[in-house]
Design a protein around this motif. Structure first.
Motif, mmCIF file in Angstrom:
data_model
loop_
_atom_site.group_PDB
_atom_site.id
_atom_site.type_symbol
_atom_site.label_atom_id
_atom_site.label_comp_id
_atom_site.label_asym_id
_atom_site.label_seq_id
_atom_site.Cartn_x
_atom_site.Cartn_y
_atom_site.Cartn_z
ATOM 1 N N GLY A 1 0.878 -1.290 -0.065
ATOM 2 C CA GLY A 1 -0.038 -0.050 0.279
ATOM 3 C C GLY A 1 0.983 1.062 0.072
ATOM 4 N N PHE A 2 1.866 1.011 0.972
ATOM 5 C CA PHE A 2 2.789 2.327 0.858
ATOM 6 C C PHE A 2 3.530 2.714 -0.527
ATOM 7 C CE2 PHE A 2 7.136 3.744 1.634
ATOM 8 C CZ PHE A 2 7.070 4.939 2.283
ATOM 9 N N GLU B 1 -6.448 -5.276 -0.690
ATOM 10 C CA GLU B 1 -7.081 -3.945 -1.256
ATOM 11 C C GLU B 1 -6.199 -3.102 -1.935
ATOM 12 O OE1 GLU B 1 -9.178 -3.682 3.372
ATOM 13 O OE2 GLU B 1 -7.343 -2.151 2.856
ATOM 14 N N ILE C 1 -8.866 11.216 -4.238
ATOM 15 C CA ILE C 1 -8.679 9.725 -4.437
ATOM 16 C C ILE C 1 -9.725 8.946 -3.756
ATOM 17 C CG2 ILE C 1 -7.121 7.784 -4.216
ATOM 18 C CD1 ILE C 1 -4.828 9.469 -4.348
ATOM 19 N N SER D 1 -11.655 0.586 2.258
ATOM 20 C CA SER D 1 -10.298 -0.071 2.326
ATOM 21 C C SER D 1 -9.147 0.791 3.330
ATOM 22 C CB SER D 1 -9.649 -0.394 1.014
ATOM 23 O OG SER D 1 -9.602 0.871 0.440
ATOM 24 N N GLU D 2 -9.593 0.879 4.780
ATOM 25 C CA GLU D 2 -9.231 1.562 5.548
ATOM 26 C C GLU D 2 -7.525 1.314 5.598
ATOM 27 O OE1 GLU D 2 -11.843 0.296 6.192
ATOM 28 O OE2 GLU D 2 -13.458 1.758 6.105
ATOM 29 N N GLN D 3 -7.525 0.058 5.734
ATOM 30 C CA GLN D 3 -5.837 -0.409 5.896
ATOM 31 C C GLN D 3 -5.081 0.116 4.867
ATOM 32 O OE1 GLN D 3 -5.690 -4.731 7.687
ATOM 33 N NE2 GLN D 3 -7.797 -4.469 7.012
ATOM 34 N N HIS D 4 -5.622 -0.344 3.343
ATOM 35 C CA HIS D 4 -4.989 0.243 2.182
ATOM 36 C C HIS D 4 -4.838 1.788 2.308
ATOM 37 C CE1 HIS D 4 -3.806 0.952 -1.905
ATOM 38 N NE2 HIS D 4 -4.714 1.685 -1.824
ATOM 39 N N SER D 5 -5.741 2.188 2.524
ATOM 40 C CA SER D 5 -5.909 3.748 2.416
ATOM 41 C C SER D 5 -4.849 4.453 3.337
ATOM 42 C CB SER D 5 -7.550 4.346 2.696
ATOM 43 O OG SER D 5 -8.425 3.679 1.709
ATOM 44 N N ASN E 1 -1.914 3.114 4.184
ATOM 45 C CA ASN E 1 -0.836 2.717 3.468
ATOM 46 C C ASN E 1 -0.461 3.782 2.436
ATOM 47 O OD1 ASN E 1 0.101 0.958 5.536
ATOM 48 N ND2 ASN E 1 -1.043 -0.587 4.454
ATOM 49 N N LEU E 2 -1.420 3.972 1.579
ATOM 50 C CA LEU E 2 -1.503 4.569 0.555
ATOM 51 C C LEU E 2 -1.111 6.164 0.780
ATOM 52 C CD1 LEU E 2 -2.027 5.251 -2.811
ATOM 53 C CD2 LEU E 2 -4.341 5.657 -1.704
ATOM 54 N N ALA F 1 0.147 7.273 3.467
ATOM 55 C CA ALA F 1 1.615 7.361 4.032
ATOM 56 C C ALA F 1 2.518 7.272 2.760
ATOM 57 C CB ALA F 1 2.071 5.956 4.878
ATOM 58 N N GLY F 2 2.506 6.587 1.623
ATOM 59 C CA GLY F 2 3.394 6.552 0.616
ATOM 60 C C GLY F 2 3.229 7.870 -0.077
ATOM 61 N N LEU F 3 2.168 8.533 -0.384
ATOM 62 C CA LEU F 3 1.857 9.578 -0.804
ATOM 63 C C LEU F 3 2.560 10.807 -0.076
ATOM 64 C CD1 LEU F 3 -1.960 9.641 -1.869
ATOM 65 C CD2 LEU F 3 -0.133 9.421 -3.474
ATOM 66 N N GLU G 1 5.090 10.353 2.020
ATOM 67 C CA GLU G 1 6.670 10.198 1.671
ATOM 68 C C GLU G 1 6.863 10.883 0.485
ATOM 69 O OE1 GLU G 1 9.080 8.707 3.290
ATOM 70 O OE2 GLU G 1 10.501 8.616 1.631
ATOM 71 N N ALA G 2 6.142 10.803 -0.668
ATOM 72 C CA ALA G 2 6.509 11.406 -1.858
ATOM 73 C C ALA G 2 6.213 12.966 -1.897
ATOM 74 C CB ALA G 2 5.592 10.627 -2.964
ATOM 75 N N GLN H 1 -2.010 0.372 10.808
ATOM 76 C CA GLN H 1 -1.510 0.981 9.537
ATOM 77 C C GLN H 1 -1.180 2.369 10.054
ATOM 78 O OE1 GLN H 1 -4.071 -1.179 9.234
ATOM 79 N NE2 GLN H 1 -2.926 -2.405 8.166
ATOM 80 N N SER I 1 2.870 2.601 9.411
ATOM 81 C CA SER I 1 3.031 3.426 8.309
ATOM 82 C C SER I 1 3.199 5.056 8.269
ATOM 83 C CB SER I 1 2.217 3.220 7.161
ATOM 84 O OG SER I 1 2.167 1.840 6.855
#
Lengths: 255, 306
Positions: free
Chosen positions: A116-117, A146, B45, B50-54, B56-57, B59-61, B63-64, B83, B87
């Protein structure tokens, strides 16, 4: 670089991993040996698309991430003597890699979250290629699926998903625990083009890493690869050999 | 306009000028979201449930380099606690979580949709900032603060709040707490969010009774805003919260007193240690679980007379 040269490098990487893991007996040696050829192919085979200076490789299965340490040391991300301080006070290399370590990009240790990250990084940086190495037993985490749906929906083809398919969880085979197969069909359905390869064969690795597709690589590997008494034996997941004769044998087999 | 729509609308104005502002919705709707979807589709977005993915997503955004806001129903914060911890908190990826409908805000939807303990579990996270605004002005201040100073933030938004605090309250979030009414030092009542309305009603009754009371809105729950001066003039303190008492709002007050070496008598009023499986709206549940204005008043009178 030809396959023989790559295999020589891989053997050296495995030997180094075996050395620093058995020095204090800490960590997941078994899981760190299976993805070595994947990493060596990415970092040393000029025929692949991967460029360590511009692309990112990260681990979902961070317990196997120490496999990257000898490679990062060789490429001068940090001094080689850090390998001797693995998991020791004052050293920078930890049991699970994290972003404080040069060349590592995410905090490691909780399965199912790296993907996901990575999807966030890939979404925000469409021109950057991101490679994530996941464990097969990591795929039981629902959060993975997911993320896969998100990756497919947003067409994040700059994110390459590599499954280190060694077939073992902590206490046995994945297919006995809870079947993952047909794994390729699952990935095809969730993400798209998927290829199953021999994760220790450099021709196979070159073929999937030298083009944009497939996006998903299921690399069949052997847990504990290179050390005969560990290969494919689930009991070694959390056990690092401590017996002098076993350590000697392992070192000899990897030399 | 609700706190949620105010936040999202104010953020929209900022996002129009800054392409790095991203809003994630896990399939939660809001009237203010429609403009985002229509006019800033690249910055909105829609991740689905999908709270877990969201997280993590997000967190990645982050980081970017993106400034990431994630909106969901408060109850789902427990589902992706791991998460958020892993994350965002552990990996130091700041995001702002808009947690809507806190406490019994979604009653009568039942306990799965309610968060009677989110203050306790969210404040256990390392380096998180937690706010519970009681009015619209404060929400606007939080939009500005969260944009200008990126941190891991958990903003507890009320579906409904007491509109009197649009007049009585402040937009000043700098101190973490504001004195709403100061009519003496016999007793200090501390509350936040929706419960502040009931606290004000109780305050007025106590003043009518002839007591000398002060009312404080402590909207910031972490870092703990209590200083050695906050309660220096009071011997007795009452905390009123819409949470169970295990590690919740009252516990923050106790920790603040302890850490500042202040010994005070404290009465903590909150929800009972149970999930409420009973039909009824928010006020019905509060009134039937020891938090009606009259029962709070009675508890305080007994506390004063001790």
């Amino acid at each position: 670089m030809d396959n023989k040269q790559l295999e020589t490098i891989a053997k050296s990487v495995r030997k180094t991993i075996f050395e620093f893991k058995t020095r204090d007996g800490i960590g997941h040696l078994h899981s760190s040996l299976s993805p070595v050829d994947i990493l060596v192919s990415l970092f040393y085979d000029e025929s692949t698309n991967f460029n360590h200076e511009t692309d990112m490789v990260m681990f979902g299965k961070a317990h196997g991430s120490p496999s990257i340490y000898p490679i990062l040391a060789d490429l001068n991300y940090f001094p080689k003597d850090e390998l001797e301080k693995y998991c020791r006070p004052g050293g920078i290399l930890r049991l699970h890699s994290d972003s404080s370590i040069p060349g590592c990009h995410f905090v490691g240790g909780s399965l199912g979250n790296g993907i996901g990250f990575a999807s966030g990084l890939a979404y925000a940086n469409r021109n950057k290629n991101i490679y994530i190495i996941m464990g097969d037993a990591e795929l039981y985490e629902g959060s993975v699926w997911e993320s896969l749906m998100f990756i497919n929906h947003h067409n994040l083809t700059n994110l390459k998903i590599i499954v280190d398919r060694n077939g073992l969880g902590t206490i046995g085979e994945t297919e006995t625990m809870l079947k993952l197969n047909p794994l390729d069909e699952k990935f095809k359905s969730f993400v798209g083009e998927t290829k199953v390869i021999d994760g220790h064969n450099y021709d196979d690795l070159r073929s999937v890493f030298s083009s944009q597709s497939p996006q998903v690589v299921i690399a069949n590997t052997t847990k504990g690869k290179g050390v005969s008494y560990m290969e494919g034996k689930w009991k070694y997941h959390t056990i690092v050999p401590k017996d002098k004769d076993l350590i000697k044998q392992g070192m000899e087999e990897l030399s | 306009m609700t706190q949620r729509d105010t936040f999202i609308s104010e953020l929209f104005e900022i996002a129009k000028k800054d392409k790095d502002v991203i809003l994630i919705s896990v399939d939660m709707g809001a009237s203010a979201l429609d403009r985002w979807r229509d006019e800033l589709p690249e910055q909105f977005i829609w991740t689905g449930i999908s709270e877990q993915h969201s997280i993590n997503l997000a967190a990645g955004l982050s980081e970017a380099g993106k400034k990431v806001y994630l909106y969901f129903m408060a109850a789902w914060s427990a589902r992706c606690f791991e998460q958020i911890r892993y994350s965002c908190s552990m990996a130091k990826n700041p995001i702002t979580i808009l947690s809507n409908g806190v406490a019994l805000g979604y009653a009568p939807a039942g306990p799965a949709h309610e968060t009677n303990e989110d203050i306790a579990y969210m404040r256990s996270l390392i380096d998180v900032e937690i706010h519970s605004p009681a009015n619209i002005q404060m929400v606007k201040s939080l939009v500005k603060e969260s944009y200008e100073n990126q941190k891991l933030r958990y903003i507890r938004l009320e579906r409904k709040y007491d509109l009197r605090f649009d007049e009585l309250g402040s937009d000043d979030i700098s101190q973490g707490l504001n004195v709403i009414k100061n009519q003496g030092d016999e007793l200090c009542i501390v509350s936040y969010g929706y419960m502040l309305g009931r606290a004000l009603d109780v305050f007025n009754k106590l003043i009518s009774d002839g007591h000398k009371v002060t009312l404080i809105d402590m909207f910031k729950m972490k870092p703990n805003p209590i200083t050695s001066d906050t309660f220096i003039n009071f011997n007795k303190i009452v905390t009123i919260e819409e949470q169970t008492l295990s590690g919740g709002f009252g516990s923050i007050i106790l920790e603040g007193l302890c850490d500042n070496k202040l010994t005070k008598k404290v009465l903590r009023l909150g929800l009972p240690e149970k999930y409420i499986f009973e039909n009824g709206d928010r006020d019905y549940h509060l009134n039937n679980n020891g938090l009606s204005v009259s029962s709070i008043h009675q508890s305080i009178i007994e506390f004063i007379d001790e």
